[in-house]
Design an enzyme around this catalytic site. Structure first.
Site, PDB file in Angstrom:
ATOM      1  NE  ARG A  75      -4.106  -1.955   1.923  1.00  0.00           N
ATOM      2  CZ  ARG A  75      -5.092  -2.228   2.755  1.00  0.00           C
ATOM      3  NH1 ARG A  75      -5.158  -1.624   3.925  1.00  0.00           N
ATOM      4  NH2 ARG A  75      -6.027  -3.092   2.436  1.00  0.00           N
TER       5      ARG A  75
ATOM      6  CD  GLU B 252      -5.656   2.525  12.822  1.00  0.00           C
ATOM      7  OE1 GLU B 252      -6.695   1.869  12.625  1.00  0.00           O
ATOM      8  OE2 GLU B 252      -5.370   3.569  12.210  1.00  0.00           O
TER       9      GLU B 252
ATOM     10  CB  ALA C 116      -6.295  -3.659  11.167  1.00  0.00           C
TER      11      ALA C 116
ATOM     12  CG  HIS D  15      -3.831   1.227   9.775  1.00  0.00           C
ATOM     13  ND1 HIS D  15      -4.787   0.474  10.430  1.00  0.00           N
ATOM     14  CD2 HIS D  15      -2.669   0.980  10.408  1.00  0.00           C
ATOM     15  CE1 HIS D  15      -4.220  -0.205  11.406  1.00  0.00           C
ATOM     16  NE2 HIS D  15      -2.930   0.092  11.418  1.00  0.00           N
TER      17      HIS D  15
HETATM   18  C1  LIG Z   1     -13.163   1.847   5.925  1.00  0.00           C
HETATM   19  C2  LIG Z   1     -12.208   0.917   6.648  1.00  0.00           C
HETATM   20  C3  LIG Z   1     -12.091  -0.394   6.215  1.00  0.00           C
HETATM   21  C4  LIG Z   1     -11.200  -1.257   6.891  1.00  0.00           C
HETATM   22  N1  LIG Z   1     -11.101  -2.555   6.466  1.00  0.00           N
HETATM   23  C5  LIG Z   1     -10.281  -3.387   7.127  1.00  0.00           C
HETATM   24  C6  LIG Z   1     -10.225  -4.754   6.735  1.00  0.00           C
HETATM   25  O1  LIG Z   1     -10.901  -5.203   5.820  1.00  0.00           O
HETATM   26  N2  LIG Z   1      -9.383  -5.564   7.446  1.00  0.00           N
HETATM   27  C7  LIG Z   1      -8.610  -5.107   8.471  1.00  0.00           C
HETATM   28  O2  LIG Z   1      -7.883  -5.902   9.079  1.00  0.00           O
HETATM   29  N3  LIG Z   1      -8.654  -3.804   8.847  1.00  0.00           N
HETATM   30  C8  LIG Z   1      -9.465  -2.944   8.197  1.00  0.00           C
HETATM   31  N4  LIG Z   1      -9.506  -1.627   8.581  1.00  0.00           N
HETATM   32  C9  LIG Z   1      -8.652  -1.170   9.700  1.00  0.00           C
HETATM   33  C10 LIG Z   1      -9.305  -1.525  11.025  1.00  0.00           C
HETATM   34  O3  LIG Z   1     -10.721  -1.379  10.924  1.00  0.00           O
HETATM   35  C11 LIG Z   1      -8.796  -0.616  12.153  1.00  0.00           C
HETATM   36  O4  LIG Z   1      -7.399  -0.638  12.189  1.00  0.00           O
HETATM   37  C12 LIG Z   1      -9.379  -1.107  13.475  1.00  0.00           C
HETATM   38  O5  LIG Z   1     -10.783  -0.903  13.514  1.00  0.00           O
HETATM   39  C13 LIG Z   1      -8.743  -0.399  14.670  1.00  0.00           C
HETATM   40  O6  LIG Z   1      -9.366  -0.944  15.805  1.00  0.00           O
HETATM   41  P1  LIG Z   1      -9.153  -0.300  17.232  1.00  0.00           P
HETATM   42  O7  LIG Z   1     -10.051  -1.070  18.153  1.00  0.00           O
HETATM   43  O8  LIG Z   1      -7.724  -0.206  17.540  1.00  0.00           O
HETATM   44  O9  LIG Z   1      -9.695   1.204  17.092  1.00  0.00           O
HETATM   45  P2  LIG Z   1     -11.111   1.729  16.607  1.00  0.00           P
HETATM   46  O10 LIG Z   1     -11.906   0.675  15.914  1.00  0.00           O
HETATM   47  O11 LIG Z   1     -10.833   3.000  15.889  1.00  0.00           O
HETATM   48  O12 LIG Z   1     -11.872   2.025  17.984  1.00  0.00           O
HETATM   49  C14 LIG Z   1     -11.380   3.002  18.881  1.00  0.00           C
HETATM   50  C15 LIG Z   1     -12.560   3.656  19.568  1.00  0.00           C
HETATM   51  O13 LIG Z   1     -12.064   4.528  20.595  1.00  0.00           O
HETATM   52  C16 LIG Z   1     -12.790   5.742  20.525  1.00  0.00           C
HETATM   53  N5  LIG Z   1     -12.014   6.852  21.112  1.00  0.00           N
HETATM   54  C17 LIG Z   1     -11.041   7.607  20.535  1.00  0.00           C
HETATM   55  N6  LIG Z   1     -10.591   8.539  21.396  1.00  0.00           N
HETATM   56  C18 LIG Z   1     -11.292   8.365  22.554  1.00  0.00           C
HETATM   57  C19 LIG Z   1     -11.286   9.030  23.811  1.00  0.00           C
HETATM   58  N7  LIG Z   1     -10.491  10.063  24.068  1.00  0.00           N
HETATM   59  N8  LIG Z   1     -12.142   8.597  24.771  1.00  0.00           N
HETATM   60  C20 LIG Z   1     -12.980   7.553  24.535  1.00  0.00           C
HETATM   61  N9  LIG Z   1     -13.033   6.882  23.352  1.00  0.00           N
HETATM   62  C21 LIG Z   1     -12.192   7.294  22.392  1.00  0.00           C
HETATM   63  C22 LIG Z   1     -13.051   5.938  19.042  1.00  0.00           C
HETATM   64  O14 LIG Z   1     -14.093   6.851  18.824  1.00  0.00           O
HETATM   65  C23 LIG Z   1     -13.387   4.516  18.623  1.00  0.00           C
HETATM   66  O15 LIG Z   1     -14.746   4.239  18.833  1.00  0.00           O
HETATM   67  C24 LIG Z   1     -10.403  -0.758   7.958  1.00  0.00           C
HETATM   68  C25 LIG Z   1     -10.528   0.573   8.375  1.00  0.00           C
HETATM   69  C26 LIG Z   1     -11.431   1.407   7.738  1.00  0.00           C
HETATM   70  C27 LIG Z   1     -11.552   2.833   8.219  1.00  0.00           C
END
Ligand SMILES: Cc1cc2nc3c(=O)[nH]c(=O)nc-3n(C[C@H](O)[C@H](O)[C@H](O)COP(=O)(O)OP(=O)(O)OC[C@H]3O[C@@H](n4cnc5c(N)ncnc54)[C@H](O)[C@@H]3O)c2cc1C
Length: 357
Positions: free
Chosen positions: A185, A323, A338, A294
């Site tokens: 990517r 992330e 991810a 990402h």
């Molecule tokens: C459109 C899209 C498609 C994707 N497709 C894929 C895929 O097919 N396969 C794959 O492996 N990955 C994919 N990804 C990447 C993957 O979805 C993300 O890396 C993953 O969701 C990250 O997960 P996380 O739990 O770390 O954070 P997130 O899912 O971002 O969750 C973090 C949460 O914490 C909340 N937050 C932030 N700051 C605060 C705060 N100060 N206080 C309280 N809450 C807070 C946020 O609002 C959010 O709800 C995709 C991403 C996108 C955007």
């Protein structure tokens, strides 16, 4: 927490090579994109009585001393103008995601990305990562910001016909291929940003459209209806619809189809991905542009998901997963990884935070 399948995520049969993946080893849930994981995990949380608070915001992380000692809890903005301090039982898990929706933070580390759109939801702001840095946590890999093709500048929808990459080629405004579509990517990001207007066009045929629609059906039908994705019975007609030079585009597709026979691409597309010719009408194409997707940089953790400080020491009582962490994927996250990252380290962080180990 049990595995994703045990909490009710159902997967489609078959594997494929997702855009940005290096081998065909991706699976999709039955629903679209990541929603199935969220629904199943939310139901499981309800079942075990775990509250999910969506209008609260963590504003800082509290440690015994600013730069040392155990993490004691967090400061929370309740969303009604009031703040509270919440004490952790045994540990705090930081799982607040990346910062791809924060243009200023991204621009500081990679100014080329300032004006790009993002694929992320507005909560991907990086503020909890800053709170970790504020208590002496170490951030690594911050320069590595991944982009993917998504909504082109000036459009509201996305021509998402590039997920099953073996069916798709990318053309620039001159009607030429400019990169191996199965490349990393970061390679595709840099090559695309160098094209005219930073706008390019995925192209596929009827078989490719059906295959991509196993993953992004709804989005593509919306894009067809609102003039983001176009279809035509010949490549020349399609070229006219998307304002590409018809002769050049037809020649590019002809040359690409010959490469499927010879299994040799001067741009370096792998033999495995030279498996489907673009020959079956109707043909599809639409504009796409690079979007911040990402952030590979974030809090450094060890194999127990404990957060590491600037002196290389564990910050007692602080764990991180997903992330918000850095260094897990190196300079380029492989497509699909991810999910493996968040569930693997999420579970490790949860187990360790529950025992305080
Ligand atoms: C459109 C899209 C498609 C994707 N497709 C894929 C895929 O097919 N396969 C794959 O492996 N990955 C994919 N990804 C990447 C993957 O979805 C993300 O890396 C993953 O969701 C990250 O997960 P996380 O739990 O770390 O954070 P997130 O899912 O971002 O969750 C973090 C949460 O914490 C909340 N937050 C932030 N700051 C605060 C705060 N100060 N206080 C309280 N809450 C807070 C946020 O609002 C959010 O709800 C995709 C991403 C996108 C955007």
């Amino acid at each position: 927490m049990p595995s994703t399948q045990k909490v009710g995520v159902q997967f489609k049969p078959g594997i494929y090579q997702i855009y940005g993946g290096l081998w065909p080893r991706c699976r999709n849930p039955v629903g679209q994109s990541g929603g199935d994981y969220i629904k199943a995990c939310t139901q499981y949380a309800k079942k075990i009585g775990l509250p999910i608070l969506t209008s609260h915001k963590v504003t800082s992380i509290i440690r015994e001393k600013p730069d040392s000692g155990r993490v004691l809890g967090v400061e929370v903005d309740l969303g009604n103008g009031k703040k509270e301090y919440w004490k952790a039982n045994k540990g705090v898990v930081a799982a607040a995601g990346g910062f791809a929706a924060n243009p200023e933070m991204c621009a500081f580390f990679d100014p080329r990305l300032t004006k790009l759109n993002t694929t992320n939801q507005p909560g991907s702001t990086g503020e909890v990562l800053k709170a970790i840095q504020g208590i002496n946590g170490l951030a690594v890999g911050m320069d590595y910001i991944q982009c993917i093709p998504w909504t082109a500048p000036g459009y509201k929808h996305t021509a998402d016909i590039f997920q099953a990459i073996e069916y798709t080629v990318f053309l620039n405004k001159e009607g030429k291929r400019y990169v191996a579509e199965d490349a990393r990517r970061d390679v595709i990001r840099d090559a695309t940003l160098a094209q005219t207007d930073q706008t390019v066009f995925p192209v596929c045929d009827a078989d490719g459209f059906d295959k991509n629609n196993e993953y992004y059906n709804e989005m593509n039908h919306r894009a067809l209806e609102n003039g983001t994705l176009f279809k035509a019975d010949t490549i020349e007609e399609l070229a006219k619809l998307i304002n590409l030079p018809p002769k050049e585009m037809a020649q590019t597709i002809k040359e690409y189809n010959e490469m499927v026979d010879s299994k040799k691409d001067p741009l370096g597309r792998s033999e495995l991905m030279l498996s489907h010719k673009i020959v079956k009408a109707p043909f599809y194409a639409g504009p796409i542009g690079m979007c911040r997707h990402h952030t590979m940089g974030g809090a450094k953790i060890n194999t127990k998901a404990q957060v590491i400080d600037r002196d290389g020491q564990v910050i007692p009582g602080l764990y991180a997963a997903g992330e918000i962490t850095g260094g897990i994927h190196g300079s380029n996250r492989v497509g699909g990884n991810a999910i493996a990252d968040i569930f693997t380290f999420g579970r490790i962080a949860g187990e360790n935070a529950a025992t305080g180990s």
